[in-house]
Design a protein around this motif. Structure first.
Motif, PDB file in Angstrom:
ATOM      1  N   LEU A  15     -39.362  24.726  15.208  1.00 60.82           N
ATOM      2  CA  LEU A  15     -40.599  24.504  14.476  1.00 60.82           C
ATOM      3  C   LEU A  15     -41.519  23.691  15.372  1.00 60.82           C
ATOM      4  O   LEU A  15     -41.195  22.563  15.748  1.00 60.82           O
ATOM      5  CB  LEU A  15     -40.302  23.756  13.174  1.00 60.82           C
ATOM      6  CG  LEU A  15     -41.396  23.718  12.142  1.00 60.82           C
ATOM      7  CD1 LEU A  15     -41.786  25.120  11.706  1.00 60.82           C
ATOM      8  CD2 LEU A  15     -40.963  22.889  10.967  1.00 60.82           C
ATOM      9  N   ARG A  16     -42.652  24.256  15.729  1.00 66.45           N
ATOM     10  CA  ARG A  16     -43.560  23.579  16.667  1.00 66.45           C
ATOM     11  C   ARG A  16     -44.626  22.757  15.968  1.00 66.45           C
ATOM     12  O   ARG A  16     -45.061  21.746  16.503  1.00 66.45           O
ATOM     13  CB  ARG A  16     -44.202  24.599  17.584  1.00 66.45           C
ATOM     14  CG  ARG A  16     -43.182  25.269  18.462  1.00 66.45           C
ATOM     15  CD  ARG A  16     -43.824  26.015  19.548  1.00 66.45           C
ATOM     16  NE  ARG A  16     -42.829  26.585  20.442  1.00 66.45           N
ATOM     17  CZ  ARG A  16     -43.137  27.172  21.552  1.00 66.45           C
ATOM     18  NH1 ARG A  16     -44.403  27.279  21.916  1.00 66.45           N
ATOM     19  NH2 ARG A  16     -42.190  27.675  22.315  1.00 66.45           N
ATOM     20  N   GLU A  22     -49.224  25.961   6.402  1.00 62.37           N
ATOM     21  CA  GLU A  22     -48.801  26.879   7.459  1.00 62.37           C
ATOM     22  C   GLU A  22     -47.879  26.192   8.445  1.00 62.37           C
ATOM     23  O   GLU A  22     -47.816  24.967   8.506  1.00 62.37           O
ATOM     24  CB  GLU A  22     -49.991  27.506   8.181  1.00 62.37           C
ATOM     25  CG  GLU A  22     -50.717  26.581   9.110  1.00 62.37           C
ATOM     26  CD  GLU A  22     -51.857  27.272   9.851  1.00 62.37           C
ATOM     27  OE1 GLU A  22     -52.494  28.184   9.292  1.00 62.37           O
ATOM     28  OE2 GLU A  22     -52.112  26.882  10.991  1.00 62.37           O
ATOM     29  N   ALA A  23     -47.165  27.024   9.198  1.00 59.32           N
ATOM     30  CA  ALA A  23     -46.257  26.514  10.221  1.00 59.32           C
ATOM     31  C   ALA A  23     -46.390  27.391  11.460  1.00 59.32           C
ATOM     32  O   ALA A  23     -46.806  28.549  11.376  1.00 59.32           O
ATOM     33  CB  ALA A  23     -44.818  26.543   9.720  1.00 59.32           C
ATOM     34  N   THR A  24     -46.040  26.827  12.598  1.00 62.05           N
ATOM     35  CA  THR A  24     -45.930  27.600  13.828  1.00 62.05           C
ATOM     36  C   THR A  24     -44.512  27.401  14.320  1.00 62.05           C
ATOM     37  O   THR A  24     -44.062  26.264  14.467  1.00 62.05           O
ATOM     38  CB  THR A  24     -46.944  27.119  14.890  1.00 62.05           C
ATOM     39  OG1 THR A  24     -48.257  27.237  14.342  1.00 62.05           O
ATOM     40  CG2 THR A  24     -46.837  27.944  16.154  1.00 62.05           C
ATOM     41  N   GLU A  53     -46.603  34.341   3.983  1.00 65.21           N
ATOM     42  CA  GLU A  53     -47.103  35.560   4.614  1.00 65.21           C
ATOM     43  C   GLU A  53     -47.191  35.330   6.120  1.00 65.21           C
ATOM     44  O   GLU A  53     -47.732  34.321   6.569  1.00 65.21           O
ATOM     45  CB  GLU A  53     -48.480  35.935   4.074  1.00 65.21           C
ATOM     46  CG  GLU A  53     -49.027  37.180   4.729  1.00 65.21           C
ATOM     47  CD  GLU A  53     -50.406  37.576   4.223  1.00 65.21           C
ATOM     48  OE1 GLU A  53     -50.912  38.598   4.686  1.00 65.21           O
ATOM     49  OE2 GLU A  53     -50.975  36.843   3.386  1.00 65.21           O
ATOM     50  N   LEU A  54     -46.671  36.273   6.889  1.00 66.13           N
ATOM     51  CA  LEU A  54     -46.722  36.183   8.344  1.00 66.13           C
ATOM     52  C   LEU A  54     -48.115  36.610   8.796  1.00 66.13           C
ATOM     53  O   LEU A  54     -48.514  37.765   8.631  1.00 66.13           O
ATOM     54  CB  LEU A  54     -45.661  37.089   8.968  1.00 66.13           C
ATOM     55  CG  LEU A  54     -45.451  36.954  10.458  1.00 66.13           C
ATOM     56  CD1 LEU A  54     -45.051  35.535  10.828  1.00 66.13           C
ATOM     57  CD2 LEU A  54     -44.385  37.927  10.924  1.00 66.13           C
ATOM     58  N   THR A  55     -48.882  35.668   9.337  1.00 68.01           N
ATOM     59  CA  THR A  55     -50.280  35.953   9.666  1.00 68.01           C
ATOM     60  C   THR A  55     -50.547  36.127  11.149  1.00 68.01           C
ATOM     61  O   THR A  55     -51.540  36.741  11.515  1.00 68.01           O
ATOM     62  CB  THR A  55     -51.200  34.840   9.126  1.00 68.01           C
ATOM     63  OG1 THR A  55     -50.806  33.600   9.695  1.00 68.01           O
ATOM     64  CG2 THR A  55     -51.130  34.769   7.605  1.00 68.01           C
ATOM     65  N   THR A  72     -37.427  37.502  20.259  1.00 69.16           N
ATOM     66  CA  THR A  72     -37.933  36.189  19.903  1.00 69.16           C
ATOM     67  C   THR A  72     -39.448  36.192  20.047  1.00 69.16           C
ATOM     68  O   THR A  72     -39.984  36.819  20.961  1.00 69.16           O
ATOM     69  CB  THR A  72     -37.311  35.115  20.820  1.00 69.16           C
ATOM     70  OG1 THR A  72     -35.894  35.157  20.662  1.00 69.16           O
ATOM     71  CG2 THR A  72     -37.806  33.729  20.493  1.00 69.16           C
ATOM     72  N   ALA A  73     -40.138  35.492  19.142  1.00 66.68           N
ATOM     73  CA  ALA A  73     -41.603  35.423  19.182  1.00 66.68           C
ATOM     74  C   ALA A  73     -42.059  34.100  18.583  1.00 66.68           C
ATOM     75  O   ALA A  73     -41.311  33.412  17.897  1.00 66.68           O
ATOM     76  CB  ALA A  73     -42.212  36.590  18.414  1.00 66.68           C
ATOM     77  N   LEU A  74     -43.303  33.782  18.836  1.00 59.70           N
ATOM     78  CA  LEU A  74     -43.969  32.633  18.222  1.00 59.70           C
ATOM     79  C   LEU A  74     -44.769  33.182  17.048  1.00 59.70           C
ATOM     80  O   LEU A  74     -45.562  34.115  17.221  1.00 59.70           O
ATOM     81  CB  LEU A  74     -44.878  31.944  19.238  1.00 59.70           C
ATOM     82  CG  LEU A  74     -45.570  30.671  18.790  1.00 59.70           C
ATOM     83  CD1 LEU A  74     -44.542  29.563  18.534  1.00 59.70           C
ATOM     84  CD2 LEU A  74     -46.574  30.224  19.841  1.00 59.70           C
ATOM     85  N   VAL A  75     -44.551  32.640  15.845  1.00 61.91           N
ATOM     86  CA  VAL A  75     -45.202  33.177  14.649  1.00 61.91           C
ATOM     87  C   VAL A  75     -45.873  32.077  13.837  1.00 61.91           C
ATOM     88  O   VAL A  75     -45.536  30.901  13.966  1.00 61.91           O
ATOM     89  CB  VAL A  75     -44.198  33.928  13.743  1.00 61.91           C
ATOM     90  CG1 VAL A  75     -43.547  35.077  14.483  1.00 61.91           C
ATOM     91  CG2 VAL A  75     -43.145  32.981  13.176  1.00 61.91           C
ATOM     92  N   THR A  76     -46.795  32.504  12.984  1.00 64.33           N
ATOM     93  CA  THR A  76     -47.426  31.601  12.032  1.00 64.33           C
ATOM     94  C   THR A  76     -47.297  32.189  10.639  1.00 64.33           C
ATOM     95  O   THR A  76     -47.977  33.163  10.314  1.00 64.33           O
ATOM     96  CB  THR A  76     -48.918  31.379  12.363  1.00 64.33           C
ATOM     97  OG1 THR A  76     -49.019  30.846  13.675  1.00 64.33           O
ATOM     98  CG2 THR A  76     -49.578  30.430  11.367  1.00 64.33           C
ATOM     99  N   PRO A  77     -46.390  31.632   9.827  1.00 70.15           N
ATOM    100  CA  PRO A  77     -46.348  32.005   8.410  1.00 70.15           C
ATOM    101  C   PRO A  77     -47.220  31.029   7.612  1.00 70.15           C
ATOM    102  O   PRO A  77     -47.247  29.837   7.901  1.00 70.15           O
ATOM    103  CB  PRO A  77     -44.875  31.864   8.040  1.00 70.15           C
ATOM    104  CG  PRO A  77     -44.330  30.863   9.003  1.00 70.15           C
ATOM    105  CD  PRO A  77     -45.188  30.920  10.236  1.00 70.15           C
ATOM    106  N   ARG A  78     -47.932  31.569   6.607  1.00 68.20           N
ATOM    107  CA  ARG A  78     -48.793  30.732   5.766  1.00 68.20           C
ATOM    108  C   ARG A  78     -48.370  30.846   4.316  1.00 68.20           C
ATOM    109  O   ARG A  78     -47.969  31.911   3.864  1.00 68.20           O
ATOM    110  CB  ARG A  78     -50.252  31.168   5.906  1.00 68.20           C
ATOM    111  CG  ARG A  78     -50.823  30.806   7.247  1.00 68.20           C
ATOM    112  CD  ARG A  78     -52.335  30.930   7.281  1.00 68.20           C
ATOM    113  NE  ARG A  78     -52.807  30.398   8.547  1.00 68.20           N
ATOM    114  CZ  ARG A  78     -53.477  31.096   9.447  1.00 68.20           C
ATOM    115  NH1 ARG A  78     -53.776  32.350   9.219  1.00 68.20           N
ATOM    116  NH2 ARG A  78     -53.858  30.525  10.574  1.00 68.20           N
ATOM    117  N   GLY A  79     -48.486  29.736   3.623  1.00 66.44           N
ATOM    118  CA  GLY A  79     -48.164  29.685   2.203  1.00 66.44           C
ATOM    119  C   GLY A  79     -47.683  28.302   1.827  1.00 66.44           C
ATOM    120  O   GLY A  79     -47.422  27.456   2.681  1.00 66.44           O
ATOM    121  N   ALA A  80     -47.547  28.086   0.535  1.00 68.98           N
ATOM    122  CA  ALA A  80     -47.200  26.757   0.020  1.00 68.98           C
ATOM    123  C   ALA A  80     -45.831  26.270   0.496  1.00 68.98           C
ATOM    124  O   ALA A  80     -45.584  25.075   0.531  1.00 68.98           O
ATOM    125  CB  ALA A  80     -47.247  26.762  -1.501  1.00 68.98           C
TER     126      ALA A  80
END
Length: 102
Positions: A15-16, A22-24, A53-55, A72-80
């Motif tokens: 977790l970055r 949201e998280a990265t 949701e994966l944005t 492997t990838a860097l992702v940003t999911p958004r949501g509560a």
């Protein structure tokens, strides 16, 4: 998960950054392919439902629309539920999120 044939699963490796919305994170795709706009409804270490949701997906340094299975990838999911995500390690295990492509 509503559509099992369309099921996806990401393992949270690192977790970055995160906040309430949201998280990265660096993730490994355990089941997919996973497309941008995938919705996640379950996290492996919690009985409570989530809605993420994966944005964004960055794969090998460029923005893409999907992560192939096993990559492997860097992702940003958004949501509560973004604030409940955590990094994993060998001793504590890895957290996974499950959902489906939309």
């Amino acid at each position: 998960m509503e559509d099992i044939s369309n099921g996806v699963e990401l393992q949270i490796c690192e977790l970055r950054a995160f906040n309430r919305a949201e998280a990265t994170a660096t993730v490994r795709n355990l089941r997919g392919p996973v497309f941008r706009s995938a919705r996640f409804c379950r996290v492996s270490d919690s009985p409570d439902p989530i809605d993420l949701e994966l944005t964004e997906i960055s794969w090998y340094g460029r923005a893409v629309d999907e992560i192939p299975t096993g990559h492997t990838a860097l992702v940003t999911p958004r949501g509560a539920a973004a604030s409940i995500l955590r990094s994993g390690n060998l001793s504590d295990g890895w957290q996974c999120i499950e959902g489906c492509n939309t």
